[in-house]
Design a protein around this motif. Structure first.
Motif, short mmCIF file in Angstrom:
data_model
loop_
_atom_site.label_atom_id
_atom_site.label_comp_id
_atom_site.label_asym_id
_atom_site.label_seq_id
_atom_site.Cartn_x
_atom_site.Cartn_y
_atom_site.Cartn_z
N GLN A 21 1.02 -1.30 -0.04
CA GLN A 21 0.01 0.17 -0.02
C GLN A 21 0.80 1.23 -0.03
O GLN A 21 0.58 2.28 -0.62
CB GLN A 21 -1.05 -0.03 1.16
N GLU A 22 1.65 0.97 0.88
CA GLU A 22 2.93 2.37 0.88
C GLU A 22 3.50 2.65 -0.61
O GLU A 22 3.45 3.82 -0.97
CB GLU A 22 3.81 2.02 1.88
N ASN A 23 3.69 1.55 -1.44
CA ASN A 23 4.22 1.65 -2.68
C ASN A 23 3.30 2.10 -3.61
O ASN A 23 3.72 3.13 -4.52
CB ASN A 23 4.96 0.32 -3.21
N ARG A 24 2.10 1.70 -3.56
CA ARG A 24 1.11 2.15 -4.51
C ARG A 24 0.76 3.58 -4.13
O ARG A 24 0.66 4.43 -5.30
CB ARG A 24 -0.12 1.49 -4.08
N GLN A 25 0.95 4.10 -3.09
CA GLN A 25 0.89 5.57 -2.72
C GLN A 25 1.99 6.33 -3.31
O GLN A 25 1.72 7.46 -3.83
CB GLN A 25 0.57 5.88 -1.28
N ALA A 26 2.95 5.66 -3.15
CA ALA A 26 4.41 6.56 -3.60
C ALA A 26 4.20 6.61 -5.23
O ALA A 26 4.55 7.59 -5.77
CB ALA A 26 5.69 5.53 -3.26
N TRP A 27 3.56 5.68 -5.95
CA TRP A 27 3.36 5.72 -7.09
C TRP A 27 2.41 6.78 -7.83
O TRP A 27 2.34 7.67 -8.70
CB TRP A 27 3.17 4.40 -7.80
N ARG A 28 1.34 6.74 -6.93
CA ARG A 28 0.22 7.85 -7.12
C ARG A 28 0.97 9.35 -7.09
O ARG A 28 0.83 10.03 -7.91
CB ARG A 28 -0.65 7.64 -6.18
N ILE A 29 1.75 9.68 -6.05
CA ILE A 29 2.50 10.83 -5.71
C ILE A 29 3.49 10.86 -6.90
O ILE A 29 3.67 12.04 -7.33
CB ILE A 29 3.06 10.85 -4.49
#
Length: 98
Positions: A21-29
């Motif tokens: 989930q942290e990585n998915r959020q990093a990709w959105r940012i």
């Protein structure tokens, strides 16, 4: 400004399940910060060659078009890609200009 193609490649190990989930959020940012209007995400596929057709087993995970002042500036941007901490890489390729 020049255009560069970022080709994202995965690392040898999957992202730990507690960090997905942290990585998915990093990709959105990441996509927002690049002002990316169109990005490619890779999945499964085939490789077609003169030897025939085989299942794709490479590490391509996606691509982006990025504008930067120079190749060095594009590399500095790519160094912050969310796949880098997980052993991934980014190919930075200048778009061909006629």
């Amino acid at each position: 400004m020049r255009s560069y193609i970022f080709i994202y490649r995965s690392g040898p190990d999957p992202i730990p399940s507690d960090r997905v989930q942290e990585n998915r959020q990093a990709w959105r940012i990441w996509s927002t910060n690049l002002h990316e209007q169109y990005g490619l995400k890779g999945s499964t596929g085939k490789v077609v060659s003169s030897d025939g057709i085989a299942d794709y087993s490479g590490n391509f995970r996606g691509a982006s078009m990025v504008e930067a002042e120079s190749l060095d500036a594009a590399v500095e941007i790519a160094k912050k890609s969310p796949n880098i901490p997980y052993g991934g890489s980014v190919d930075v390729i200048e778009e061909y200009q006629r």
